[in-house]
Design an enzyme around this catalytic site. Sequence first.
Site, mmCIF file in Angstrom:
data_model
loop_
_atom_site.group_PDB
_atom_site.id
_atom_site.type_symbol
_atom_site.label_atom_id
_atom_site.label_comp_id
_atom_site.label_asym_id
_atom_site.label_seq_id
_atom_site.Cartn_x
_atom_site.Cartn_y
_atom_site.Cartn_z
ATOM 1 N N ASP A 134 41.849 22.673 23.675
ATOM 2 C CA ASP A 134 43.136 23.574 23.691
ATOM 3 C C ASP A 134 43.228 24.367 25.141
ATOM 4 O O ASP A 134 43.657 25.467 24.766
ATOM 5 C CB ASP A 134 43.279 24.254 22.388
ATOM 6 C CG ASP A 134 41.984 25.214 22.376
ATOM 7 O OD1 ASP A 134 41.033 25.202 23.067
ATOM 8 O OD2 ASP A 134 42.185 26.073 21.272
ATOM 9 N N LYS B 258 43.795 55.757 32.158
ATOM 10 C CA LYS B 258 44.296 54.515 31.851
ATOM 11 C C LYS B 258 43.558 53.564 32.740
ATOM 12 O O LYS B 258 43.859 52.535 33.500
ATOM 13 C CB LYS B 258 45.706 54.490 31.930
ATOM 14 C CG LYS B 258 46.552 54.994 31.028
ATOM 15 C CD LYS B 258 47.911 54.934 31.445
ATOM 16 C CE LYS B 258 48.961 55.810 30.382
ATOM 17 N NZ LYS B 258 50.408 55.773 30.639
ATOM 18 N N ASP C 225 43.643 29.654 27.837
ATOM 19 C CA ASP C 225 43.515 29.187 26.331
ATOM 20 C C ASP C 225 44.645 29.111 25.762
ATOM 21 O O ASP C 225 45.455 30.231 25.724
ATOM 22 C CB ASP C 225 42.430 30.142 25.714
ATOM 23 C CG ASP C 225 42.270 29.760 24.217
ATOM 24 O OD1 ASP C 225 42.179 28.666 23.806
ATOM 25 O OD2 ASP C 225 42.441 30.773 23.549
#
Length: 351
Positions: free
Chosen positions: A225, A275, A330
């Site tokens: 996949d 962040k 993926d």
Amino acid sequence: MTILDSILLGPDALIREALTKIDAGSSQLAIVVDAERRVLGVVTDGDVRRGLLAGVTLDDPVDRIMNRKPKLASAEAPDEEIQALMRREVIHQVPIVDENRRIVALRTVDTFVAAERLENRVVLMAGGLGTRLRPLTETVPKPMLSVGGRPLLETLVQSFIDQGFYRFDFSVNYRAEAIEEHFGNGYRFGAEISYLREEEPLGTAGSLSLMAERPAAAFFVMNGDILTSINFRHMLDFHKQTGAAATMAVFEKGFDIPYGVVEVEGDRLVTIREKPTHNFFISAGIYVLEPKVLDRIAPSRFLDMPDLFARMIEAGEAVSAFPIREYWRDIGQHQDLDRAEQDFPRVFAGK
């Protein structure tokens, strides 16, 4: 500019420039020379990937990763000697130099023999349920979902075939009949395809115990996949060069932390990073295994590939990581499928 000139660069050139020459040329390497064209070193795809694992960037100078002691041959050396050097050192290219180490030519294995198909087997895992992609996978097995106008699994098979591989094993379970009906024995694709039929799910490593015969050489195992433009020959060469029992392809992913991250020492706040992004290598679902690794897999017992690698590491086996610098995705969720469909025309144009 000659073909040889197109793969030469100076020691101050960036790794990015070397990579462009490696990818564009059929020789698959760049040669680092001084102003007099004396060979200082060579750079291969494997050198770049090892550099990436060590933390260098594509904007670092090429002399940080080049092989300063490459195998060279004299301009007077006969073909038999050059071929023997290639076989002994397991290399595909040899720079030819004069008595002053100036580059005069490059000999590749293709100049001696016609390109031939590779006997290394390829096992594609195609038995998953694809739960996160429902309702699409209620009637179609995940590897058979269409991306770019054809089944994802067909794109994988064609990529391997284009690079010289032709011997496949498909590990199948869920809706196996759809896969077997489409691919058959592989004849119409110019391949040989056999099937590992799982009565129950055995995991990405467990189904290898169903192989009818032990591979004679290193072989690929890959999740069915995945959409990728990886050069499988490069990965196989890398695996051989490391001497590892198993090699795992890894892909660098960045994860954004949506908060200010603080570092403290005792009760003192030392630093604040607002962040930040943390980069990690993740398993890319592509592996190369030596045949002896099969001895670690019990017949018809569930085992996933990360657990197999963990066992080998614990036992002191040599395992290596191959960093992917090509396209990789993926196809696990709907947004991944949508993005792959958007990317396909750009990444696989003409294939």
